[in-house]
Design a protein around this motif. Structure first.
Motif, mmCIF file in Angstrom:
data_model
loop_
_atom_site.group_PDB
_atom_site.id
_atom_site.type_symbol
_atom_site.label_atom_id
_atom_site.label_comp_id
_atom_site.label_asym_id
_atom_site.label_seq_id
_atom_site.Cartn_x
_atom_site.Cartn_y
_atom_site.Cartn_z
ATOM 1 N N VAL A 130 0.721 -1.232 -0.066
ATOM 2 C CA VAL A 130 -0.012 0.001 0.153
ATOM 3 C C VAL A 130 0.747 1.043 -0.061
ATOM 4 C CG1 VAL A 130 -1.592 1.336 1.165
ATOM 5 C CG2 VAL A 130 -2.003 -1.091 1.004
ATOM 6 N N ARG B 276 2.590 1.591 -3.218
ATOM 7 C CA ARG B 276 1.852 1.779 -4.558
ATOM 8 C C ARG B 276 2.209 0.407 -5.446
ATOM 9 N NH1 ARG B 276 3.781 5.990 -4.078
ATOM 10 N NH2 ARG B 276 4.596 6.326 -6.279
ATOM 11 N N THR C 89 2.419 -2.537 -8.232
ATOM 12 C CA THR C 89 1.389 -3.118 -9.134
ATOM 13 C C THR C 89 1.559 -4.489 -9.321
ATOM 14 O OG1 THR C 89 2.780 -2.607 -10.971
ATOM 15 C CG2 THR C 89 1.148 -0.646 -10.578
ATOM 16 N N GLY D 98 -8.433 -6.221 1.895
ATOM 17 C CA GLY D 98 -9.350 -5.342 1.047
ATOM 18 C C GLY D 98 -8.318 -4.224 0.577
ATOM 19 N N ARG D 99 -7.256 -4.163 1.226
ATOM 20 C CA ARG D 99 -6.458 -2.999 1.212
ATOM 21 C C ARG D 99 -5.301 -2.867 -0.194
ATOM 22 N NH1 ARG D 99 -2.757 -1.646 5.653
ATOM 23 N NH2 ARG D 99 -2.523 0.408 4.807
ATOM 24 N N VAL E 161 -5.367 -2.899 -2.985
ATOM 25 C CA VAL E 161 -6.151 -2.359 -4.302
ATOM 26 C C VAL E 161 -5.219 -1.886 -5.558
ATOM 27 C CG1 VAL E 161 -8.153 -1.576 -2.990
ATOM 28 C CG2 VAL E 161 -6.465 -0.055 -3.563
ATOM 29 N N THR E 162 -4.224 -1.783 -5.461
ATOM 30 C CA THR E 162 -3.315 -1.198 -6.627
ATOM 31 C C THR E 162 -2.630 -2.354 -7.226
ATOM 32 O OG1 THR E 162 -1.146 -1.156 -5.179
ATOM 33 C CG2 THR E 162 -2.443 0.898 -5.443
ATOM 34 N N ARG F 113 -2.321 -5.352 -9.720
ATOM 35 C CA ARG F 113 -2.734 -5.953 -10.753
ATOM 36 C C ARG F 113 -2.583 -7.447 -10.840
ATOM 37 N NH1 ARG F 113 -0.153 -1.395 -14.938
ATOM 38 N NH2 ARG F 113 -0.527 0.491 -13.469
ATOM 39 N N ALA G 117 -6.211 -8.557 -1.966
ATOM 40 C CA ALA G 117 -6.014 -7.808 -3.094
ATOM 41 C C ALA G 117 -7.014 -8.326 -4.052
ATOM 42 C CB ALA G 117 -4.737 -8.312 -3.815
ATOM 43 N N PRO G 118 -8.327 -7.538 -3.936
ATOM 44 C CA PRO G 118 -9.502 -7.877 -4.491
ATOM 45 C C PRO G 118 -9.434 -7.585 -6.071
ATOM 46 C CG PRO G 118 -9.715 -5.893 -3.197
ATOM 47 C CD PRO G 118 -8.566 -6.495 -3.035
ATOM 48 N N ALA G 119 -8.514 -6.825 -6.607
ATOM 49 C CA ALA G 119 -8.387 -6.604 -8.150
ATOM 50 C C ALA G 119 -7.356 -7.197 -8.666
ATOM 51 C CB ALA G 119 -8.269 -5.043 -8.355
ATOM 52 N N SER G 120 -6.559 -8.244 -8.024
ATOM 53 C CA SER G 120 -5.404 -8.432 -8.731
ATOM 54 C C SER G 120 -5.676 -9.818 -9.236
ATOM 55 C CB SER G 120 -4.381 -8.825 -7.474
ATOM 56 O OG SER G 120 -3.319 -9.686 -7.937
#
Length: 523
Positions: free
Chosen positions: A239, A242, A244, A265-266, A268-269, A271, A292-295
């Motif tokens: 976090v 930042r 990726t 949930g933190r 988020v950066t 990928r 990492a919900p979006a990874s």
């Protein structure tokens, strides 16, 4: 197989440095170096190496921690066309000296606390030693006296030593033409471009560090280096910096969870999140999905001999939709498109479950000691039966490397089912049980010894040793062993038995031993 782009490791870095000189290449703590600054420092160190040694060396040992100078020294060796031989400053001195001598290193780049390491060798066997200042910086422009860059794809990129069953580590030389296809494929696969920020978790004696460094720099991204303390709180580091992309062994995450340092949930950066070097469980990736919900999450697999990794399995979307596989682990997936793999049963014929054998441009050309090639390769063509390589003829590109891993094909993907031999993974490190046993046998009180790999309550693997002979205080024994081998090879427990269990053939009954060590108390 698809064609792939070929560059040396230094070319992967240099092309980005020339294209985007002001872009940040490296962050270590509060220090940030641009590509131009890191290139200038590497060139300065390359000139110093040549000046002190008298010529460009063939192999360079790097005995340093994760400092700016260590990364620049790595690049300096690559700039001169030298193969890099990373040595861990925390490993026993004698082990590092043995490896350096076997590798025939001509130059050693050493951090401050390792400055006296090579003074223990007779002068005629001593490499040229260049001490790296942790505050090393380039003064002024790139030096003009540096020799022309070496761009030899058949040159050695790095030489790593893996645990060996004979009690002596095996040297694995990787050439630029082996590692370049891996980088070309993965830079594209993981979308590494200027603006991406990648972790550098792996130590430099761990082959995955080459992805960290050169996939990052080859794609024009920024390499962000955590401290040892940061790894106990990886989410905070991700976090704050930042990131990726994250790449580590899964045990880093398990340890953070055990310490209560894994907030959900933190991250988020992120990928892409890559895990490898040891089995990745379904429980682990389901937890990381909450972190990492979006990874995208990737399980990658491959031995050092196949240039880091040769398969990938990707997980996207909610964990509730992910299929379940045998053993509760995540599949190792499918082969890279430029590599070939086949599962061979005990009869030497293709099977749905068997030993994974691999060939292709990432496969190394054989061990540093050619005598170790026998039995590690085989010949196989469609419609025939596999024939083990005996070392009597030269290795060719048609030979398959035997991974020693038992793999099952399930629904079009490969699932790792364990080792066929006595090689295990401990905290992500590949360990030959035979090497640990060979070292234990050197103790003057030990008559016989055996080591078992046992599961722990938290899903890890630990080594437990049993020996017959005169009693030794366990703490004294562990301290003695710690001077012989790296920490990950020291058994968690060492017990004395009146005698080791034997099977009908008079050999150590390892199944019986594992049962004894798992249940018996005391030593």
């Amino acid at each position: 197989m698809t064609s792939v782009q070929q560059r040396t490791l230094y070319q992967w870095f240099e092309e980005s440095a020339l294209r985007q000189p002001d872009h940040p290449a490296l962050e270590v703590g509060d220090e940030v170096l641009s590509f131009a600054g890191l290139r200038a420092l590497a060139m300065t160190l390359a000139e110093r190496i040549v000046h002190k040694h008298g010529r460009a060396p063939r192999r360079v040992a790097l005995v340093a921690s994760r400092t700016v100078a260590a990364y620049a020294g790595y690049l300096a060796a690559q700039r001169l066309g030298a193969g890099i031989v990373p040595l861990n400053p925390d490993h026993p001195d004698q082990r590092n000296l043995d490896i350096a001598q076997r590798a025939g290193v001509e130059v050693a780049l050493v951090g401050g606390r390792s400055a006296g390491l090579f003074a223990r060798l007779p002068e005629r066997h001593r490499p040229t030693v260049l001490e790296l200042d942790e505050d090393e910086r380039a003064d002024g422009p790139v030096p003009e006296g540096t020799p022309p860059a070496a761009y030899d794809l058949d040159g050695e990129a790095y030489l790593l030593f893996t645990s060996g069953s004979t009690g002596q580590p095996k040297g694995v030389p990787i050439l630029h033409r082996h590692i370049s296809p891996y980088l070309a494929h993965n830079i594209t696969r993981y979308g590494i471009t200027p603006g991406t920020r990648l972790s550098q978790v792996f130590g430099l004696t761990f082959d995955a560090h080459v992805f960290d460094l050169f996939a990052t720099w080859g794609g024009g991204g920024t390499l962000v280096v955590p401290s040892a303390t940061d790894l106990y709180s990886p989410v905070d580091f991700i976090v704050e910096r930042r990131l990726t992309h994250w790449f580590s062994v899964p045990s880093v995450v398990r340890e953070a969870q055990r310490l209560g340092n894994l907030p959900l949930g933190r991250a988020v950066t992120l990928r892409h999140s890559l895990f490898g070097a040891e089995p990745v469980t379904a429980q682990h990736v389901a937890l990381w999905r909450e972190v990492a919900p979006a990874s995208q999450i990737h399980n990658v697999y491959g031995p050092t001999e196949l240039a880091i990794c040769c398969t990938n399995h990707r997980l996207t979307g909610p964990s509730a939709r992910w299929p379940q596989y045998p053993g509760g682990t995540v599949p190792i997936g499918v082969m890279f498109p430029h590599m070939e793999g086949v599962l061979l049963g005990g009869d030497g014929l293709p099977a749905d479950e068997g030993e994974l054998c691999v060939r292709g441009p990432q496969r190394f050309d054989g061990y540093l000691d050619p005598r170790e090639n026998a039995g590690r390769f085989l010949s196989y063509e469609d419609g025939g039966r596999a024939v083990a390589y005996d070392g009597s003829a030269p290795l060719t590109d048609r030979h398959w490397y035997r991974t020693g891993d038992r793999v099952r094909r399930v629904d079009g993907v490969m699932v790792h089912c364990g080792r066929l031999d006595q090689q295990v993974k401990v905290r992500g490190h590949r360990v030959e049980i035979g090497e640990v046993e060979a070292v234990l046998r050197r103790h003057p009180y030990v008559v016989d010894v055996a080591v078992a790999a046992l599961p722990t309550d938290d899903g890890e693997t630990e080594l437990v040793a049993a020996y017959a002979g005169r009693a030794v205080d366990p703490a004294v024994f562990e301290a003695w062993l710690g001077d012989q081998v790296p920490l990950h090879m020291v058994p968690a427990r060492i017990r004395r038995l009146d005698g080791l269990p034997l099977n009908d053939n008079g050999k150590t009954d390892r199944n019986a031993l594992a049962r004894i060590l798992a249940t018996r108390e005391g030593s």
